[in-house]
Design a protein around this motif. Structure first.
Motif, PDB file in Angstrom:
ATOM      1  N   ALA A 192      75.679 -37.331  24.174  1.00  0.00           N
ATOM      2  CA  ALA A 192      76.530 -37.696  25.437  1.00  0.00           C
ATOM      3  C   ALA A 192      76.027 -37.141  26.489  1.00  0.00           C
ATOM      4  O   ALA A 192      75.601 -38.171  27.088  1.00  0.00           O
ATOM      5  N   ASN A 193      75.166 -36.428  26.820  1.00  0.00           N
ATOM      6  CA  ASN A 193      75.094 -35.530  27.959  1.00  0.00           C
ATOM      7  C   ASN A 193      73.331 -36.027  28.355  1.00  0.00           C
ATOM      8  O   ASN A 193      73.549 -36.285  29.852  1.00  0.00           O
ATOM      9  N   LEU A 194      72.631 -36.647  27.261  1.00  0.00           N
ATOM     10  CA  LEU A 194      71.856 -37.883  27.090  1.00  0.00           C
ATOM     11  C   LEU A 194      72.325 -39.105  28.337  1.00  0.00           C
ATOM     12  O   LEU A 194      71.811 -39.291  29.481  1.00  0.00           O
ATOM     13  N   MET A 195      73.067 -39.212  27.431  1.00  0.00           N
ATOM     14  CA  MET A 195      73.695 -41.082  27.728  1.00  0.00           C
ATOM     15  C   MET A 195      73.919 -40.511  29.664  1.00  0.00           C
ATOM     16  O   MET A 195      74.133 -41.015  30.597  1.00  0.00           O
ATOM     17  N   GLY A 196      75.086 -39.783  29.169  1.00  0.00           N
ATOM     18  CA  GLY A 196      75.725 -39.078  30.655  1.00  0.00           C
ATOM     19  C   GLY A 196      75.343 -38.655  32.154  1.00  0.00           C
ATOM     20  O   GLY A 196      74.723 -39.202  33.129  1.00  0.00           O
ATOM     21  N   SER A 197      73.821 -37.997  31.344  1.00  0.00           N
ATOM     22  CA  SER A 197      72.733 -38.473  32.367  1.00  0.00           C
ATOM     23  C   SER A 197      72.309 -38.904  32.893  1.00  0.00           C
ATOM     24  O   SER A 197      71.846 -39.157  34.180  1.00  0.00           O
ATOM     25  N   VAL A 198      71.703 -40.050  32.370  1.00  0.00           N
ATOM     26  CA  VAL A 198      70.880 -40.779  32.434  1.00  0.00           C
ATOM     27  C   VAL A 198      71.615 -42.031  33.757  1.00  0.00           C
ATOM     28  O   VAL A 198      71.179 -42.053  34.717  1.00  0.00           O
ATOM     29  N   VAL A 199      72.992 -42.257  33.012  1.00  0.00           N
ATOM     30  CA  VAL A 199      73.338 -43.118  33.169  1.00  0.00           C
ATOM     31  C   VAL A 199      74.125 -42.995  35.403  1.00  0.00           C
ATOM     32  O   VAL A 199      74.015 -43.504  36.609  1.00  0.00           O
ATOM     33  N   VAL A 200      73.924 -41.466  35.497  1.00  0.00           N
ATOM     34  CA  VAL A 200      74.763 -41.299  36.943  1.00  0.00           C
ATOM     35  C   VAL A 200      73.697 -40.961  37.186  1.00  0.00           C
ATOM     36  O   VAL A 200      73.351 -41.715  39.055  1.00  0.00           O
ATOM     37  N   VAL A 201      71.946 -40.706  36.753  1.00  0.00           N
ATOM     38  CA  VAL A 201      71.163 -40.871  37.950  1.00  0.00           C
ATOM     39  C   VAL A 201      71.299 -42.181  38.295  1.00  0.00           C
ATOM     40  O   VAL A 201      70.694 -42.612  39.508  1.00  0.00           O
ATOM     41  N   TRP A 202      70.972 -43.805  36.906  1.00  0.00           N
ATOM     42  CA  TRP A 202      71.449 -44.714  37.234  1.00  0.00           C
ATOM     43  C   TRP A 202      71.910 -44.986  37.883  1.00  0.00           C
ATOM     44  O   TRP A 202      71.643 -45.673  39.752  1.00  0.00           O
ATOM     45  N   ALA A 203      73.252 -44.675  38.233  1.00  0.00           N
ATOM     46  CA  ALA A 203      74.147 -44.938  39.644  1.00  0.00           C
ATOM     47  C   ALA A 203      73.712 -44.239  40.531  1.00  0.00           C
ATOM     48  O   ALA A 203      74.054 -45.293  42.020  1.00  0.00           O
ATOM     49  N   LEU A 204      73.422 -43.490  40.412  1.00  0.00           N
ATOM     50  CA  LEU A 204      72.884 -43.024  42.348  1.00  0.00           C
ATOM     51  C   LEU A 204      72.009 -42.996  42.814  1.00  0.00           C
ATOM     52  O   LEU A 204      71.419 -44.046  43.642  1.00  0.00           O
ATOM     53  N   LEU A 205      70.740 -44.412  42.176  1.00  0.00           N
ATOM     54  CA  LEU A 205      69.932 -44.455  42.450  1.00  0.00           C
ATOM     55  C   LEU A 205      70.611 -46.428  43.326  1.00  0.00           C
ATOM     56  O   LEU A 205      69.987 -46.846  44.152  1.00  0.00           O
TER      57      LEU A 205
END
Length: 155
Positions: free
Chosen positions: A69-82
């Motif tokens: 869950a943390n891996l998915m959340g971290s990647v999606v948050v970074v992708w959203a910020l980009l």
């Protein structure tokens, strides 16, 4: 006559190159940021898990589930910020493709007894995915039509 010149088909407004498309890319990024930020850390994931458990049966929290869950959340948050800070049409294409994948896995989970709340997320994934991919299909069709017009006849 091409689709571009047909009044019924005015695709100029749905090009990945216009500002309306970039607003859609940003809106999908805001959605992702809001929905997935809670998955990015172990401490916030426990709160999200507790909230989601009220909608159906979820397995108890364990370290591996929390890690994923943390891996998915971290990647999606970074992708959203980009996508928020450096919005490009290509990001909309990539996000649309990712949403097709996410929607596939959500549909798979639903078909195998996953919680019904996934339907809400599935609808959003399919909607944002379609809205972000459709203009690329239209641009591709226009490009092929132009290519066919320019090519000399075969002898």
């Amino acid at each position: 006559m091409t689709l571009d010149s047909t009044p019924l088909f005015t695709f100029n407004r749905v090009s990945p190159q216009n500002s309306g498309y970039l607003r859609i890319v940003r809106a999908s990024a805001w959605y992702d940021l809001i929905v997935t930020a809670g998955f990015a850390t172990p401490w916030t994931y426990v709160l999200v898990h507790r909230a989601l458990s009220s909608f159906g049966t979820f397995p108890p929290v364990d370290p591996i589930q929390t890690l994923y869950a943390n891996l998915m959340g971290s990647v999606v948050v970074v992708w959203a910020l980009l996508r928020l800070f450096r919005t490009l049409p290509l990001h909309g294409l990539c996000d649309g493709i990712a949403r097709v994948l996410f929607a596939s896995w959500q549909a798979y989970a639903l078909a195998h007894g996953g919680p019904k709340i996934l339907v809400l997320f599935l609808v959003v994934e399919v909607s944002f995915g379609g809205v972000q991919l459709l203009p690329w299909s239209v641009d591709g069709l226009r490009g092929r039509a132009r290519t066919r017009q320019v090519q000399p006849p075969a002898r």
